[in-house]
Design an enzyme around this catalytic site. Sequence first.
Site, short mmCIF file in Angstrom:
data_model
loop_
_atom_site.label_atom_id
_atom_site.label_comp_id
_atom_site.label_asym_id
_atom_site.label_seq_id
_atom_site.Cartn_x
_atom_site.Cartn_y
_atom_site.Cartn_z
N ASP A 89 32.90 -27.82 18.60
CA ASP A 89 32.48 -28.26 17.27
C ASP A 89 31.62 -29.51 17.37
O ASP A 89 31.78 -30.33 18.28
CB ASP A 89 33.69 -28.57 16.39
CG ASP A 89 34.43 -27.33 15.94
OD1 ASP A 89 33.90 -26.22 16.10
OD2 ASP A 89 35.56 -27.48 15.42
N LEU A 90 30.74 -29.68 16.40
CA LEU A 90 29.89 -30.86 16.31
C LEU A 90 30.68 -32.15 16.50
O LEU A 90 30.29 -33.05 17.25
CB LEU A 90 29.19 -30.88 14.94
CG LEU A 90 28.54 -32.18 14.50
CD1 LEU A 90 27.28 -32.46 15.30
CD2 LEU A 90 28.21 -32.14 13.00
#
Length: 216
Positions: free
Chosen positions: A63-64
């Site tokens: 995830d970012l």
Amino acid sequence: MSDFVYAPPPDAPVILHQDEDVVFVDKPAGLLSVPGRGPDKADCMISRLARIYPDILLVHRLDLDTSGVMVFARTSAAQAHLGQQFEGRKTRKYYIARVAGHVDGTEGHVDLPLIVDWPNRPLQKVCHDTGRPAQTDWKLIRHEEGASRLRLTPLTGRSHQLRVHMLAIGHVILGDTLYATGDALGYPRLMLHAQSLRLKHPATGHSMTIAAPVPF
């Protein structure tokens, strides 16, 4: 999320291990694994690595907002081999998380099926009727002031799995802008880090574990 401005850290990639077949990196929080929608989200881990390794190939994503160990392939054979390990759950990933409150007990297992929350995507939610199976093991490292530090082991690889599972047991991950509320939001980043990744080298078959130091 409408006010989100993508401003990834400018630092050069931290290479943890590289050879003719694979590259392991320590992805910082705030940097996309792959390009997002629109030219403003073109900067990402794989594009930065491509400047160093023109043959770089994607294997998996983080995830970012999650930092930590990622592996990339440098040949199509290595990519296929690693992909099969991830799909067959032959890899082992350990995460470190700081969660809100003091968890009860020293370890536990979360078995809650997950599905995308369509009206609120990209959020995910627990759904016993239509969700896909998702399991996470957790182990207490220590209690901290108003928080707990846990080692999380995902046994499946669903989107936002660790974040939603921790929310579901009443201990949301600190700094989670998607799922946390109130005081749990008052942190500079998501307190989730992919500390180590164990897999078999796609060429030699030897087991290898690559780790990245926890930045919080």
